[in-house]
Design a protein around this motif. Sequence first.
Motif, PDB file in Angstrom:
ATOM      1  N   LYS A  83     -64.221  31.402  57.168  1.00 47.93           N
ATOM      2  CA  LYS A  83     -65.088  31.961  56.138  1.00 47.93           C
ATOM      3  C   LYS A  83     -65.167  31.674  55.018  1.00 47.93           C
ATOM      4  CE  LYS A  83     -65.843  36.215  58.008  1.00 47.93           C
ATOM      5  NZ  LYS A  83     -66.102  38.354  57.504  1.00 47.93           N
ATOM      6  N   ARG A  84     -64.441  30.199  55.020  1.00 52.86           N
ATOM      7  CA  ARG A  84     -64.035  29.108  54.003  1.00 52.86           C
ATOM      8  C   ARG A  84     -64.216  28.407  54.252  1.00 52.86           C
ATOM      9  NH1 ARG A  84     -61.735  32.719  50.090  1.00 52.86           N
ATOM     10  NH2 ARG A  84     -61.109  31.037  49.165  1.00 52.86           N
ATOM     11  N   ILE A  85     -64.670  27.285  53.131  1.00 51.36           N
ATOM     12  CA  ILE A  85     -64.597  25.913  52.752  1.00 51.36           C
ATOM     13  C   ILE A  85     -63.841  24.772  52.012  1.00 51.36           C
ATOM     14  CG2 ILE A  85     -66.750  24.438  51.615  1.00 51.36           C
ATOM     15  CD1 ILE A  85     -68.446  26.792  51.866  1.00 51.36           C
ATOM     16  N   ILE A  86     -63.679  24.190  52.102  1.00 52.00           N
ATOM     17  CA  ILE A  86     -62.212  23.425  52.360  1.00 52.00           C
ATOM     18  C   ILE A  86     -62.573  22.500  51.882  1.00 52.00           C
ATOM     19  CG2 ILE A  86     -60.144  22.703  52.789  1.00 52.00           C
ATOM     20  CD1 ILE A  86     -60.277  25.563  52.942  1.00 52.00           C
ATOM     21  N   LEU A  87     -62.631  21.803  49.817  1.00 49.42           N
ATOM     22  CA  LEU A  87     -63.192  20.077  50.452  1.00 49.42           C
ATOM     23  C   LEU A  87     -61.782  19.968  49.475  1.00 49.42           C
ATOM     24  CD1 LEU A  87     -65.362  17.816  49.146  1.00 49.42           C
ATOM     25  CD2 LEU A  87     -65.219  20.037  46.643  1.00 49.42           C
ATOM     26  N   THR A  88     -61.617  18.706  50.208  1.00 48.07           N
ATOM     27  CA  THR A  88     -60.113  18.124  49.580  1.00 48.07           C
ATOM     28  C   THR A  88     -60.481  16.535  49.007  1.00 48.07           C
ATOM     29  OG1 THR A  88     -60.164  16.402  51.387  1.00 48.07           O
ATOM     30  CG2 THR A  88     -58.639  19.109  51.428  1.00 48.07           C
ATOM     31  N   VAL A  89     -59.910  16.086  47.597  1.00 46.94           N
ATOM     32  CA  VAL A  89     -59.672  15.024  47.155  1.00 46.94           C
ATOM     33  C   VAL A  89     -58.467  14.018  47.391  1.00 46.94           C
ATOM     34  CG1 VAL A  89     -60.798  13.412  44.942  1.00 46.94           C
ATOM     35  CG2 VAL A  89     -61.943  15.907  45.616  1.00 46.94           C
ATOM     36  N   GLU A  90     -58.382  13.171  47.625  1.00 39.05           N
ATOM     37  CA  GLU A  90     -57.409  11.915  48.017  1.00 39.05           C
ATOM     38  C   GLU A  90     -57.281  10.881  47.500  1.00 39.05           C
ATOM     39  OE1 GLU A  90     -56.685  11.857  52.104  1.00 39.05           O
ATOM     40  OE2 GLU A  90     -56.579  14.090  52.409  1.00 39.05           O
ATOM     41  N   ASP A  91     -56.272  10.464  47.466  1.00 35.93           N
ATOM     42  CA  ASP A  91     -56.164   9.097  46.636  1.00 35.93           C
ATOM     43  C   ASP A  91     -55.232   8.583  46.854  1.00 35.93           C
ATOM     44  OD1 ASP A  91     -53.854   9.440  44.665  1.00 35.93           O
ATOM     45  OD2 ASP A  91     -55.306  11.058  44.371  1.00 35.93           O
ATOM     46  N   ASN A  92     -55.125   6.704  46.779  1.00 34.37           N
ATOM     47  CA  ASN A  92     -53.904   5.764  47.880  1.00 34.37           C
ATOM     48  C   ASN A  92     -53.107   5.820  46.187  1.00 34.37           C
ATOM     49  OD1 ASN A  92     -55.565   5.211  46.532  1.00 34.37           O
ATOM     50  ND2 ASN A  92     -55.330   2.668  48.025  1.00 34.37           N
ATOM     51  N   GLY A  93     -52.778   6.721  45.267  1.00 28.80           N
ATOM     52  CA  GLY A  93     -51.878   6.135  44.057  1.00 28.80           C
ATOM     53  C   GLY A  93     -50.427   6.109  44.263  1.00 28.80           C
ATOM     54  N   PRO A  94     -49.715   6.055  43.371  1.00 26.70           N
ATOM     55  CA  PRO A  94     -48.339   7.129  43.505  1.00 26.70           C
ATOM     56  C   PRO A  94     -47.849   8.403  44.083  1.00 26.70           C
ATOM     57  CG  PRO A  94     -49.323   6.729  41.191  1.00 26.70           C
ATOM     58  CD  PRO A  94     -50.005   6.651  42.055  1.00 26.70           C
ATOM     59  N   GLY A  95     -48.892   9.155  44.069  1.00 28.09           N
ATOM     60  CA  GLY A  95     -48.727  10.569  44.153  1.00 28.09           C
ATOM     61  C   GLY A  95     -48.111  11.767  43.013  1.00 28.09           C
ATOM     62  N   ILE A  96     -47.561  12.458  43.326  1.00 24.75           N
ATOM     63  CA  ILE A  96     -47.084  13.829  42.272  1.00 24.75           C
ATOM     64  C   ILE A  96     -45.668  13.868  41.654  1.00 24.75           C
ATOM     65  CG2 ILE A  96     -47.810  15.382  40.392  1.00 24.75           C
ATOM     66  CD1 ILE A  96     -50.182  15.515  42.306  1.00 24.75           C
ATOM     67  N   ARG A  97     -44.987  13.958  41.017  1.00 18.71           N
ATOM     68  CA  ARG A  97     -43.725  14.207  40.893  1.00 18.71           C
ATOM     69  C   ARG A  97     -43.251  15.107  41.780  1.00 18.71           C
ATOM     70  NH1 ARG A  97     -41.324  12.681  34.940  1.00 18.71           N
ATOM     71  NH2 ARG A  97     -42.937  13.873  34.878  1.00 18.71           N
ATOM     72  N   PRO A  98     -42.842  16.258  42.153  1.00 18.39           N
ATOM     73  CA  PRO A  98     -42.555  16.471  42.610  1.00 18.39           C
ATOM     74  C   PRO A  98     -42.176  17.893  41.921  1.00 18.39           C
ATOM     75  CG  PRO A  98     -40.983  15.276  43.773  1.00 18.39           C
ATOM     76  CD  PRO A  98     -41.685  14.426  42.970  1.00 18.39           C
ATOM     77  N   ASP A  99     -41.375  17.859  40.435  1.00 22.73           N
ATOM     78  CA  ASP A  99     -41.241  18.967  39.608  1.00 22.73           C
ATOM     79  C   ASP A  99     -43.122  19.268  39.094  1.00 22.73           C
ATOM     80  OD1 ASP A  99     -41.241  16.232  38.803  1.00 22.73           O
ATOM     81  OD2 ASP A  99     -39.627  16.874  37.007  1.00 22.73           O
ATOM     82  N   SER A 100     -43.574  17.802  38.763  1.00 25.63           N
ATOM     83  CA  SER A 100     -45.072  18.371  38.540  1.00 25.63           C
ATOM     84  C   SER A 100     -46.104  18.624  38.674  1.00 25.63           C
ATOM     85  CB  SER A 100     -45.276  16.948  37.591  1.00 25.63           C
ATOM     86  OG  SER A 100     -43.610  16.605  36.439  1.00 25.63           O
ATOM     87  N   ILE A 101     -46.196  18.765  40.410  1.00 27.90           N
ATOM     88  CA  ILE A 101     -46.938  19.581  41.202  1.00 27.90           C
ATOM     89  C   ILE A 101     -47.771  20.631  40.394  1.00 27.90           C
ATOM     90  CG2 ILE A 101     -47.480  20.915  43.322  1.00 27.90           C
ATOM     91  CD1 ILE A 101     -46.094  19.031  44.942  1.00 27.90           C
ATOM     92  N   GLU A 102     -47.335  21.661  40.500  1.00 28.02           N
ATOM     93  CA  GLU A 102     -47.585  22.770  39.559  1.00 28.02           C
ATOM     94  C   GLU A 102     -47.774  22.726  37.578  1.00 28.02           C
ATOM     95  OE1 GLU A 102     -49.306  25.832  40.974  1.00 28.02           O
ATOM     96  OE2 GLU A 102     -49.362  24.701  42.102  1.00 28.02           O
ATOM     97  N   ARG A 103     -47.189  21.771  36.883  1.00 32.24           N
ATOM     98  CA  ARG A 103     -46.990  22.109  35.768  1.00 32.24           C
ATOM     99  C   ARG A 103     -48.276  21.271  35.637  1.00 32.24           C
ATOM    100  NH1 ARG A 103     -42.315  19.827  32.533  1.00 32.24           N
ATOM    101  NH2 ARG A 103     -43.376  20.314  31.217  1.00 32.24           N
ATOM    102  N   ILE A 104     -48.918  19.994  36.417  1.00 23.39           N
ATOM    103  CA  ILE A 104     -50.635  19.522  35.914  1.00 23.39           C
ATOM    104  C   ILE A 104     -50.820  20.663  35.911  1.00 23.39           C
ATOM    105  CG2 ILE A 104     -49.373  17.664  37.124  1.00 23.39           C
ATOM    106  CD1 ILE A 104     -51.223  18.722  39.713  1.00 23.39           C
ATOM    107  N   PHE A 105     -51.402  21.265  36.532  1.00 26.28           N
ATOM    108  CA  PHE A 105     -52.019  22.483  35.987  1.00 26.28           C
ATOM    109  C   PHE A 105     -52.443  23.182  34.633  1.00 26.28           C
ATOM    110  CE2 PHE A 105     -52.666  22.136  40.564  1.00 26.28           C
ATOM    111  CZ  PHE A 105     -53.753  21.938  40.718  1.00 26.28           C
ATOM    112  N   GLU A 106     -51.405  22.961  33.648  1.00 23.27           N
ATOM    113  CA  GLU A 106     -50.815  23.399  32.611  1.00 23.27           C
ATOM    114  C   GLU A 106     -51.941  23.045  31.601  1.00 23.27           C
ATOM    115  OE1 GLU A 106     -46.767  23.648  31.987  1.00 23.27           O
ATOM    116  OE2 GLU A 106     -46.608  24.899  33.442  1.00 23.27           O
TER     117      GLU A 106
END
Length: 420
Positions: free
Chosen positions: A335-358
């Motif tokens: 019952k869920r619709i999943i939408l993903t956006v992927e890129d081939n960039g350098p990625g996200i630093r592990p310590d910033s995965i949640e901080r980027i939404f601040e």
Amino acid sequence: QILRYERPPLEAPEPSLWERVRSWFTSFFLDNSLPIDREQPGGSGVGYEEVMNALNGGTVQAVRRRSEKGEYIISVAVPIQRYRVVVGALQLSTQGDIDRIIAEERRAIFRVFAVAAAVTVMLSLLFASTIANPLRRLAAAAIRVRRGVRSREEIPDFSHRQDEIGNLSIALRDMTRALYARIDAIESFAADVAHELKNPLTSLGSAVETLPLAKDPRSRDRLMEVIQHDVRRLDRLITDISDASRLDAELVREEAEPVDLKRLVENIVDAARNVSSKKKKVDLVIEIDGKTKNYIVQGHDLRLGQVLTNLIENARSFVPEGTGRIKITLMRSGKRIILTVEDNGPGIRPDSIERIFERFYTDRPAEEAFGQNSGLGLSISRQIIEAHGGTLSAENIPGAKPGEVRGARFVISLQAEGQK
């Protein structure tokens, strides 16, 4: 045969306190419209109306009072006939029995009244302890919340009760927590805004103060560029802050409508492919699960389109020039619709995965000019998705080798409407 009966004493015994109270209570409700019974002189019954009516051939009954004390007398007179000729009248009367019956009925009524009063008092006390007092405590707590500016009041917890009072307590506690959370968010947002606006204002003030002292045309041109850059940065910040501040109000005020995510994604991607030549050219790819025909969600198409645009533009800024690739995947899981956006960039630093939404947090590519991003795009995007009852998360795409990162992936999950 001679029958003997013991007559009662001529002087009645002294009435007790209860009898006096009962006599007074009875006299209070005494019917004064009834005639008082008085013995006729000579024992003649012609003074009684019912006797006279009986002498005329009728059977009559009457109710009188024995005396001022209120003793009732019921009298019945019937004619005595011989060969249909009235030769006399017979009067029968009773006293004492009627008063005794009435007294018994009154006592029975009083007992019923006493039981009803006792039950009413007990129920009143029960309702007061189980309904009135909890409601009074909830109302007092709500008043303290309204008046308390600095202190955080706690709403009484009646969640253990499986009734309306318990539901009201849960609702008030949830409302109070949401209110305090909103107050904290507003205070934090105001502090963040003040901090973010202070930096360009400080830079702008320094440039303006230095401009009259600059004699070299090249220095003056450099200062003018700094001023124009700070003005554009302030304008961008104020625009994003205004958008973020009125977002909640708009989402609550506007009615949610069915939105076809498949059509929305296709339109947004087509618009992103035809961007200005100043932006980085990337390869945009759409993958939609063909087995699913229903990609309908309840929401606001403009805001959902804003989220997808933010994610695409954010990915565009990180992918390499010339070989940049962004893939948008749309699928349905239950019952869920999943939408993903992927890129081939350098990625996200592990310590910033949640901080980027601040709010106001920026972690931009080194080649990007400073001040080109307000740091509110991803924060606004998560706020919009959560307002639609969904989730927005970020992760790195693992590579073939351990620790290798092939890019970043943003995942949106929304509640679907209807069946597949």
